[in-house]
Motif scaffolding. Structure first.
Motif, short mmCIF file in Angstrom:
data_model
loop_
_atom_site.label_atom_id
_atom_site.label_comp_id
_atom_site.label_asym_id
_atom_site.label_seq_id
_atom_site.Cartn_x
_atom_site.Cartn_y
_atom_site.Cartn_z
N VAL A 45 0.87 -1.19 0.00
CA VAL A 45 0.00 0.00 0.00
C VAL A 45 0.90 1.23 0.00
O VAL A 45 1.62 1.49 0.97
CB VAL A 45 -0.93 0.01 1.23
N ALA A 98 -11.27 1.80 0.65
CA ALA A 98 -10.18 1.08 1.31
C ALA A 98 -10.30 -0.42 1.11
O ALA A 98 -9.33 -1.16 1.24
CB ALA A 98 -10.17 1.40 2.81
N GLN A 136 -2.20 6.15 1.33
CA GLN A 136 -3.39 5.99 2.15
C GLN A 136 -4.49 6.92 1.62
O GLN A 136 -4.29 8.11 1.45
CB GLN A 136 -3.09 6.32 3.61
N GLY A 137 -5.63 6.35 1.36
CA GLY A 137 -6.73 7.13 0.84
C GLY A 137 -7.43 7.94 1.91
O GLY A 137 -7.24 7.73 3.12
N THR A 185 -0.44 2.69 4.95
CA THR A 185 0.61 2.34 4.00
C THR A 185 1.53 1.29 4.62
O THR A 185 1.70 1.21 5.82
CB THR A 185 1.43 3.58 3.62
N TRP A 226 -6.83 5.27 -2.62
CA TRP A 226 -5.77 4.37 -2.15
C TRP A 226 -4.99 3.89 -3.36
O TRP A 226 -5.56 3.65 -4.43
CB TRP A 226 -6.39 3.18 -1.43
N THR A 252 -5.38 1.85 -8.28
CA THR A 252 -6.05 2.79 -7.40
C THR A 252 -7.42 2.25 -7.00
O THR A 252 -8.04 1.48 -7.75
CB THR A 252 -6.23 4.16 -8.07
N TYR A 256 -2.11 0.91 -4.49
CA TYR A 256 -1.49 -0.32 -4.01
C TYR A 256 -0.93 -1.12 -5.19
O TYR A 256 -1.27 -0.87 -6.36
CB TYR A 256 -2.50 -1.18 -3.25
#
Length: 584
Positions: free
Chosen positions: A110, A354, A113-114, A370, A339, A350, A341
């Motif tokens: 990750v 989450a 962080q969204g 993250t 987010w 994206t 990852y």
């Protein structure tokens, strides 16, 4: 020689020339003798009842095994998976696997962080208060309780009893004198400002106050420490959460229409200004599919819509103007960020949420922060081993009971309808399942289910047993064939058990559905019930016949007694006549 009659209870005995016969005892003995064949039938009835109960119990135990077989053959038993989080940052993600997941190990990184998008009212939505507004006005953050309110000036406490018609102006005047005497006050931007005109300390509120005005204004405990010091209240006028929208103290006026439609993220939230409250509208938004959480912030007197994802929030008035009144159509949008990852060092991906449910088949994982983590998806054998062990336990109970009933001295010894069932059911479990190729003997023997190894000591092979290690190893090696083996065995055994119980389930072949069978066990229960009924009828006939014969003997005794009484009377008359002739 004269004879006499001994009457015991009216009809107890009959005299003879040599003594007395107890006729009632003779009748009782003869009646008992006549009832004896009926009494002997009690043992038959009891024996038939035991057999009927045995069949009922067998059906009950067999039904339990059938239920186990349905669970054993269910796809859920074989499609359960577990997830394990490892790696550098184990708290970075959490995960869950559903049926049909793909087993494997996945590296998840990750990198961003969204954050959720928000939409806040552009201005306060409540109407600002005035110094002259009464305490019973529907505008404060909470209702003002009436009663005593106090302030301490230097060492002196001054008090005032608040009434519904009091205003902030009148209360402050009662405590401190006219505006500008000891303190000065004003209302600006919906907040009360108070400054001291005296060198003495002024403290707002005391522990004994019964009015909550200073508490509602956020002034309780605040101190003006000499001339020129000041204090400011919290917002005074507020929107009212639990009043109807038409009287909710909004700063802007609602349109005259009672019905309205507020559209959020394309989802319509309908309302009635005369029956809905701001709280009921908030509840409706939160229960909808708009993908936002609505709330009211009393400190800012604003509405806040928080998106469940990083996607922006859109609000429009389809009809009515509630969105405008709440300051949402011209509100301030807080941008969210997605987010980001990677899976197995692949390209960056994206997600607005989450939680990601479409990247790994059958697996949903949630990004918490993250970091790098390892997600391991593995077949879960707990559901399988539980289902197998439950089946084996119930099967052994049924198998053991069948052996008890049909063995030497058993209630059903010699009953041909049940004699071979235990042997048949054990063969259903252990015989070869067609089209199997992977495991030894092409039966459940090869996956750890058997009734004892070949050469086992006598008495140790009468029930099934499970080698859980062999079962889980076989499942790990070839889960598909283990499922086919157990499903094939379960279907075969269930078909024979259905013939016994008449209990249909998802494993019962369609050919049996059309037969509308009642089951061997029910037929046998009915047969024994009929035998009991017939025997009881036969017994009752014997008892009725014995009672009739007893009544007939009693009648004959009565007639004999009457005849004897007549003879005695004649004998007495003759004796009297002979006595009168002696004088001649």
């Amino acid at each position: 020689m004269s004879s006499t009659v001994l009457n015991l209870g009216g009809m107890q005995s009959v005299s003879t020339m040599t003594g007395t016969i107890d006729y009632s005892q003779i009748i009782e003995q003869l009646t008992q003798a006549n009832r004896a064949p009926g009494d002997a039938l009690n043992a038959t009835i009891q024996n038939e009842q035991l057999k009927q109960n045995d069949w009922s119990n067998v059906a009950k135990l067999a039904t339990a095994v059938q239920n186990d077989l349905v669970t054993l053959a269910s796809a859920n038993t074989f499609n359960s998976f577990t997830t394990t989080i490892g790696g550098t940052d184990t708290s970075a993600i959490s995960a869950a696997a559903a049926g049909g997941a793909t087993a494997g190990t996945y590296a998840i990184n990750v990198t961003q962080q969204g954050s959720k998008a928000t939409l806040t009212s552009g201005a306060e939505i409540g109407k600002a208060a005035a110094l002259t507004d009464p305490m019973n006005a529907n505008e404060f953050a909470q209702p003002i309780s009436l009663g005593t309110i106090s302030a301490t000036i230097g060492g002196t406490t001054v008090s005032h009893t608040v009434t519904g018609s009091d205003s902030i102006d009148s209360i402050l005047t009662a405590l401190f004198g006219a505006n500008g005497s000891q303190v000065s006050w004003s209302m600006n931007n919906n907040q009360l400002s108070i400054s001291s005109n005296t060198a003495q300390n002024i403290t707002f509120g005391t522990a004994g106050d019964s009015s909550n005005l200073f508490q509602v204004l956020g002034l309780t405990g605040q101190v003006l420490a000499g001339t020129g010091t000041s204090a400011k209240s919290s917002l005074v006028g507020h929107a009212q959460l639990n009043s109807y929208l038409t009287s909710a103290n909004f700063s802007s006026s609602l349109t005259s229409t009672t019905s309205g439609d507020l559209r959020i993220n394309g989802v319509d939230i309908t309302y009635d200004t005369g029956t809905d409250t701001l709280q009921s509208v908030i509840n409706q938004i939160n229960a909808s599919t708009a993908g936002v959480t609505a709330g009211y912030d009393p400190l800012q007197d604003k509405m806040i819509l928080t998106s469940n994802t990083s996607q922006p929030v859109s609000v429009s008035d389809v009809s009515g103007n509630l969105g405008q009144v709440l300051g949402l159509t011209s509100g301030v949008a807080g941008a969210g960020q997605p987010w980001i990852y990677q899976i197995n060092n692949g390209p960056a991906q994206t997600s607005a949420s989450a939680t990601v449910s479409n990247a790994i088949p059958g697996v949903s994982f949630t990004m918490n922060q993250t970091g790098s983590a390892t997600l391991t998806v593995a077949q879960d054998t707990s559901a399988l081993t539980k289902a197998v062990n439950t089946f084996v336990g119930d099967f052994n109970t049924l198998y053991g009971q069948l052996n008890t009933y049909t063995g030497k001295g058993g209630d059903l010894q010699g009953d041909v309808a049940i004699a071979q069932l235990g042997f048949q059911y054990m063969n259903d479990v252990l015989n070869t399942v067609p089209d199997m190729t992977q495991f030894a003997q092409q039966s459940v023997w090869g996956i750890g289910i058997n009734n004892g190894a070949i050469g086992s000591a006598p008495g140790t092979t009468n029930s099934l047993q499970v080698d859980s290690g062999a079962l889980t190893a076989a499942f790990a090696n070839d889960p598909s064939e283990v499922q086919s083996l157990l499903t094939g065995m379960a279907t075969r055994l269930n078909t024979d058990l259905t013939n016994l119980t008449g209990q249909f389930n998802t494993l019962t072949p369609n050919s049996l559905y059309s037969q509308n069978i009642s089951g061997i066990a029910q037929n046998m229960e009915n047969m024994y019930a009929d035998n009991i009924k017939n025997t009881e009828q036969q017994q009752q006939q014997i008892y009725d016949q014995a009672a009739a014969e007893a009544q007939q003997m009693q009648t004959q005794f009565n007639q004999l007694q009457q005849f004897q009484q007549q003879m005695a009377a004649q004998q007495n008359a003759l004796a009297a006549m002979l006595g009168s002739l002696k004088g001649y």
